[in-house]
Design a protein around this motif. Sequence first.
Motif, PDB file in Angstrom:
ATOM      1  N   SER A 139       0.829  -1.204   0.000  1.00 28.46           N
ATOM      2  CA  SER A 139       0.000   0.000   0.000  1.00 28.46           C
ATOM      3  C   SER A 139       0.867   1.259   0.000  1.00 28.46           C
ATOM      4  N   ARG A 140       1.936   1.251   0.765  1.00 27.28           N
ATOM      5  CA  ARG A 140       2.821   2.422   0.822  1.00 27.28           C
ATOM      6  C   ARG A 140       3.469   2.701  -0.529  1.00 27.28           C
ATOM      7  N   LEU A 141       3.670   1.668  -1.335  1.00 29.72           N
ATOM      8  CA  LEU A 141       4.308   1.831  -2.633  1.00 29.72           C
ATOM      9  C   LEU A 141       3.332   2.333  -3.695  1.00 29.72           C
ATOM     10  N   ILE A 142       2.128   1.797  -3.711  1.00 31.58           N
ATOM     11  CA  ILE A 142       1.198   2.162  -4.783  1.00 31.58           C
ATOM     12  C   ILE A 142       0.254   3.297  -4.393  1.00 31.58           C
ATOM     13  N   GLU A 143       0.191   3.625  -3.101  1.00 31.29           N
ATOM     14  CA  GLU A 143      -0.636   4.732  -2.605  1.00 31.29           C
ATOM     15  C   GLU A 143       0.195   5.525  -1.587  1.00 31.29           C
ATOM     16  N   PRO A 144       1.281   6.141  -2.033  1.00 25.67           N
ATOM     17  CA  PRO A 144       2.301   6.651  -1.107  1.00 25.67           C
ATOM     18  C   PRO A 144       1.894   7.841  -0.254  1.00 25.67           C
ATOM     19  N   GLY A 145       0.883   8.592  -0.656  1.00 25.16           N
ATOM     20  CA  GLY A 145       0.555   9.819   0.069  1.00 25.16           C
ATOM     21  C   GLY A 145      -0.634   9.720   0.989  1.00 25.16           C
ATOM     22  N   VAL A 146      -1.043   8.504   1.335  1.00 26.31           N
ATOM     23  CA  VAL A 146      -2.255   8.337   2.139  1.00 26.31           C
ATOM     24  C   VAL A 146      -2.020   7.230   3.153  1.00 26.31           C
ATOM     25  N   CYS A 147      -2.862   7.173   4.180  1.00 21.32           N
ATOM     26  CA  CYS A 147      -2.665   6.174   5.230  1.00 21.32           C
ATOM     27  C   CYS A 147      -2.814   4.754   4.671  1.00 21.32           C
ATOM     28  N   VAL A 148      -2.103   3.819   5.287  1.00 20.57           N
ATOM     29  CA  VAL A 148      -2.102   2.436   4.813  1.00 20.57           C
ATOM     30  C   VAL A 148      -3.452   1.767   5.091  1.00 20.57           C
ATOM     31  N   THR A 149      -3.640   0.614   4.495  1.00 27.83           N
ATOM     32  CA  THR A 149      -4.924  -0.073   4.558  1.00 27.83           C
ATOM     33  C   THR A 149      -5.320  -0.453   5.983  1.00 27.83           C
ATOM     34  N   SER A 150      -4.372  -0.879   6.805  1.00 28.91           N
ATOM     35  CA  SER A 150      -4.720  -1.256   8.175  1.00 28.91           C
ATOM     36  C   SER A 150      -5.296  -0.071   8.946  1.00 28.91           C
ATOM     37  N   ARG A 151      -4.824   1.131   8.635  1.00 30.12           N
ATOM     38  CA  ARG A 151      -5.374   2.327   9.274  1.00 30.12           C
ATOM     39  C   ARG A 151      -6.771   2.616   8.746  1.00 30.12           C
ATOM     40  N   ARG A 152      -6.997   2.382   7.470  1.00 38.89           N
ATOM     41  CA  ARG A 152      -8.337   2.587   6.904  1.00 38.89           C
ATOM     42  C   ARG A 152      -9.334   1.609   7.529  1.00 38.89           C
ATOM     43  N   PHE A 153      -8.853   0.406   7.821  1.00 38.43           N
ATOM     44  CA  PHE A 153      -9.694  -0.559   8.541  1.00 38.43           C
ATOM     45  C   PHE A 153     -10.098   0.006   9.902  1.00 38.43           C
ATOM     46  N   GLU A 154      -9.176   0.646  10.590  1.00 39.83           N
ATOM     47  CA  GLU A 154      -9.492   1.258  11.883  1.00 39.83           C
ATOM     48  C   GLU A 154     -10.527   2.366  11.725  1.00 39.83           C
ATOM     49  N   VAL A 155     -10.440   3.111  10.629  1.00 41.43           N
ATOM     50  CA  VAL A 155     -11.434   4.149  10.352  1.00 41.43           C
ATOM     51  C   VAL A 155     -12.818   3.529  10.186  1.00 41.43           C
ATOM     52  N   LEU A 156     -12.893   2.437   9.425  1.00 38.94           N
ATOM     53  CA  LEU A 156     -14.169   1.742   9.231  1.00 38.94           C
ATOM     54  C   LEU A 156     -14.743   1.277  10.563  1.00 38.94           C
ATOM     55  N   CYS A 157     -13.885   0.763  11.428  1.00 48.93           N
ATOM     56  CA  CYS A 157     -14.339   0.284  12.737  1.00 48.93           C
ATOM     57  C   CYS A 157     -14.849   1.430  13.595  1.00 48.93           C
ATOM     58  N   GLU A 158     -14.175   2.570  13.540  1.00 50.50           N
ATOM     59  CA  GLU A 158     -14.617   3.710  14.349  1.00 50.50           C
ATOM     60  C   GLU A 158     -15.950   4.247  13.843  1.00 50.50           C
ATOM     61  N   CYS A 159     -16.121   4.275  12.546  1.00 50.67           N
ATOM     62  CA  CYS A 159     -17.414   4.685  11.991  1.00 50.67           C
ATOM     63  C   CYS A 159     -18.508   3.734  12.452  1.00 50.67           C
ATOM     64  N   ARG A 160     -18.227   2.439  12.387  1.00 52.13           N
ATOM     65  CA  ARG A 160     -19.179   1.432  12.867  1.00 52.13           C
ATOM     66  C   ARG A 160     -19.549   1.696  14.320  1.00 52.13           C
ATOM     67  N   ASP A 161     -18.559   1.992  15.152  1.00 51.64           N
ATOM     68  CA  ASP A 161     -18.803   2.218  16.573  1.00 51.64           C
ATOM     69  C   ASP A 161     -19.624   3.480  16.818  1.00 51.64           C
ATOM     70  N   HIS A 162     -19.634   4.397  15.852  1.00 53.78           N
ATOM     71  CA  HIS A 162     -20.460   5.599  15.956  1.00 53.78           C
ATOM     72  C   HIS A 162     -21.800   5.431  15.239  1.00 53.78           C
ATOM     73  N   GLY A 163     -22.074   4.208  14.798  1.00 54.97           N
ATOM     74  CA  GLY A 163     -23.356   3.937  14.159  1.00 54.97           C
ATOM     75  C   GLY A 163     -23.466   4.410  12.726  1.00 54.97           C
ATOM     76  N   ILE A 164     -22.335   4.709  12.101  1.00 58.89           N
ATOM     77  CA  ILE A 164     -22.333   5.215  10.728  1.00 58.89           C
ATOM     78  C   ILE A 164     -22.080   4.062   9.759  1.00 58.89           C
ATOM     79  N   PRO A 165     -22.981   3.811   8.831  1.00 63.06           N
ATOM     80  CA  PRO A 165     -22.779   2.716   7.874  1.00 63.06           C
ATOM     81  C   PRO A 165     -21.610   3.003   6.941  1.00 63.06           C
ATOM     82  N   THR A 166     -20.915   1.942   6.554  1.00 62.63           N
ATOM     83  CA  THR A 166     -19.729   2.088   5.712  1.00 62.63           C
ATOM     84  C   THR A 166     -19.815   1.197   4.479  1.00 62.63           C
ATOM     85  N   VAL A 167     -19.092   1.620   3.458  1.00 65.16           N
ATOM     86  CA  VAL A 167     -18.990   0.880   2.205  1.00 65.16           C
ATOM     87  C   VAL A 167     -17.511   0.810   1.829  1.00 65.16           C
ATOM     88  N   VAL A 168     -17.074  -0.342   1.351  1.00 67.90           N
ATOM     89  CA  VAL A 168     -15.701  -0.496   0.870  1.00 67.90           C
ATOM     90  C   VAL A 168     -15.700  -0.568  -0.650  1.00 67.90           C
TER      91      VAL A 168
END
Length: 292
Positions: A139-168
């Motif tokens: 992820s760091r190689l092909i998407e170098p200017g943004v947070c890695v996928t494991s961090r995006r997973f954490e974002v999805l989890c936090e949205c879930r915990d706030h009751g916000i539906p998510t789409v991947v």
Amino acid sequence: MHFVNAKSILGPHSMNVYRGCTHGCIYCDSRSKCYQFAHDFEDIEVKQNAPELLEEALRKKRKRCMIGTGSMCDPYIPLEKDLCVMRRCLEVIDRNNFGAAVITKSDLVLRDIDILERINRKAKTVVQMTLTSFDDDLSRLIEPGVCVTSRRFEVLCECRDHGIPTVVWFTPLLPFINDTEENVDGILDYCVRAGVKAVVCFGIGLTLREGNREYFYSALDRLSKKDGRFRGIKERYIKTFGNSYIVSSPNENRLMNRIFQTCRKNNIMLGTDSVFKWMDEFPEDSLQPELF
């Protein structure tokens, strides 16, 4: 970056507060010449009057609806941290009781979780994250200017915990690079654990046309000098796909079946039209008590 006063901000139901991006994703379709950028892609055009234009546009609407953003350019590029143009637009959406559907790869979206949660309580919020590579190093190689996928997973989890539906957005998967069962299974595991509502997948592959094809091939040349996984990949693309616009993985059928089976087993909506229809649906009565 440079600032402009835009003439309008809202299409039928979507907007882009920035034009251009600094995430540096090697596969980005928005670099294509058909979009007629009059400036360097990394020279971000900031639509500084976007919140005022949005306020005016929403007040003229006769019916409330979902307002989407991020389909062309990510609204949470690093500049947003200081400029807060997207945050001000979300405040407008909240104040006028509309819904919000945001596409991003950035964890900066969590800064605005307070507004997104308020919108969701009154109407509807959907946070969409693009996941392409389970391997953070890749992820760091092909998407170098943004947070890695494991961090995006954490974002999805936090949205879930706030009751916000998510789409991947399960796209793009790059042939001969990350179109593997290991990568697909890793991303699907994130989707299941994060409790995502839906997965958008257009197939296993990517699109290449004038503008983004040249950038992609140049990036493959650079990466081939850093990482053995990329050696000979550009030549393999040219030999296999030529100048094709749609570049599909030889493993597409097998991997799509894997995605389908996992989504069905875990009650995750999968598709394009069906998912977009659900995201566009606005609650009949956005002030229903059960939404609070």
